[in-house]
Design a protein around this motif. Structure first.
Motif, PDB file in Angstrom:
ATOM      1  N   ASN A 230      19.459   1.656 -13.940  1.00  0.00           N
ATOM      2  CA  ASN A 230      19.104   2.694 -12.974  1.00  0.00           C
ATOM      3  C   ASN A 230      18.822   2.128 -11.587  1.00  0.00           C
ATOM      4  N   ARG A 234      20.755   3.265  -8.187  1.00  0.00           N
ATOM      5  CA  ARG A 234      20.127   3.802  -6.969  1.00  0.00           C
ATOM      6  C   ARG A 234      20.583   3.032  -5.730  1.00  0.00           C
ATOM      7  N   ASP A 238      22.461   4.799  -2.617  1.00  0.00           N
ATOM      8  CA  ASP A 238      21.966   4.704  -1.240  1.00  0.00           C
ATOM      9  C   ASP A 238      23.018   4.123  -0.305  1.00  0.00           C
TER      10      ASP A 238
END
Length: 289
Positions: A230, A234, A238
């Motif tokens: 995870n 992320r 981003d």
């Protein structure tokens, strides 16, 4: 309950007096300065010693931003520093940037040597909780070994008997242009220093390699070959979200315009250098005549 014996009361205790937990962050300019001083060292000198300047951040990180070499001489059992030169250089640097204070000292070579404790003791009189930075300027096999240490005092009762150097975390963060310069520095045998365009080409090649690695990771997660992370997901989200959505034609035009501006700056800087060189020669000729 039996009272403790006199032998137990007088038991000798060996104590470690350790400094607070520290970490170091070194700017590339410091590494370049140290290597330059090492190249310019006297013929009889085997290593270079100097002062580290910077500040301590609120999180306890020692931010090393500048440095200067200090002349010294050393033998098997003693080390002599030019203290007057050290103080003169410190005063000169603080006139330019008063926020930079002494945060430690450096030496070239691999690891801590026998005389390091003596030099560390001298700098400890001027600032507490300082660090010792070692830079291996040999760059064996293209690898630059840079380490940071703090000194912990080993004491017997109330008497200090030794000093122990303990390695601390070191962060050497670089912009891409600085990374290219550092990689060139580590390569001990090169034909020439890469130009700006060659540096840009190397940067683009490195970026494409990173994109290929990310693409492979995403494919492996989708196909079930590896478990998803995870945190990495992320980061990718981003990075993709920060990109501006442009058509390929507009993006190509933007790159070409930036490249043309870059070439124009190179051309103008070349003309400026030529004009300065001509002006210097004319001034010299006028003084002779």
């Amino acid at each position: 309950m039996e009272a403790p014996s006199m032998a137990a009361k007088k038991r000798t205790v060996l104590q470690f007096s350790s400094s607070q937990s520290l970490s170091a962050r070194v700017h590339p300019l410091v590494v370049f300065n140290i290597c330059d001083c090492y190249v310019r060292r006297p013929d009889q000198a085997e290593r270079v010693i100097g002062t580290l300047l910077g500040s301590i951040l609120p999180d306890g990180t020692v931010d090393v931003r500048n440095s200067y070499a200090v002349p010294h001489s050393e033998s098997v059992d003693q080390v002599a520093l030019d203290i007057e030169y050290h103080h003169s250089m410190l005063i000169s640097h603080q006139k330019v940037n008063p926020k930079e204070v002494i945060v430690g000292w450096y030496s070239t070579g691999l690891g801590v040597t026998g005389g390091s404790a003596l030099i560390h003791e001298f700098y400890s009189r001027e600032v507490p909780n300082l660090i010792h930075l070692t830079v291996d300027t040999g760059f064996a096999k293209g690898a630059g070994t840079i380490k940071a240490y703090v000194s912990n005092n080993l004491s017997l009762r109330d008497r200090q008997i030794a000093a122990q150097f303990q390695e601390i975390p070191l962060d050497l963060r670089m912009a891409e242009a600085e990374r290219i310069g550092y990689d060139t520095l580590k390569a001990t045998a090169i034909d020439k220093i890469p130009s700006d365009l060659e540096g840009m080409e190397a940067s683009m090649g490195h970026l494409l390699a990173l994109i290929d690695d990310i693409h492979k990771y995403v494919d492996d997660v989708v196909e079930g070959r590896i478990d998803p992370d995870n945190k990495i997901g992320r980061f990718i989200s981003d990075a993709v979200g920060s990109l501006t959505k442009l058509p390929s034609s507009d993006f190509e035009k933007l790159v070409n315009d930036s490249l043309q501006d870059h070439l124009l700056l190179l051309y103008l800087s070349s003309i400026t250098r030529t004009q300065l060189s001509l002006a210097e020669k004319l001034n010299t000729a006028a003084q002779i005549l």
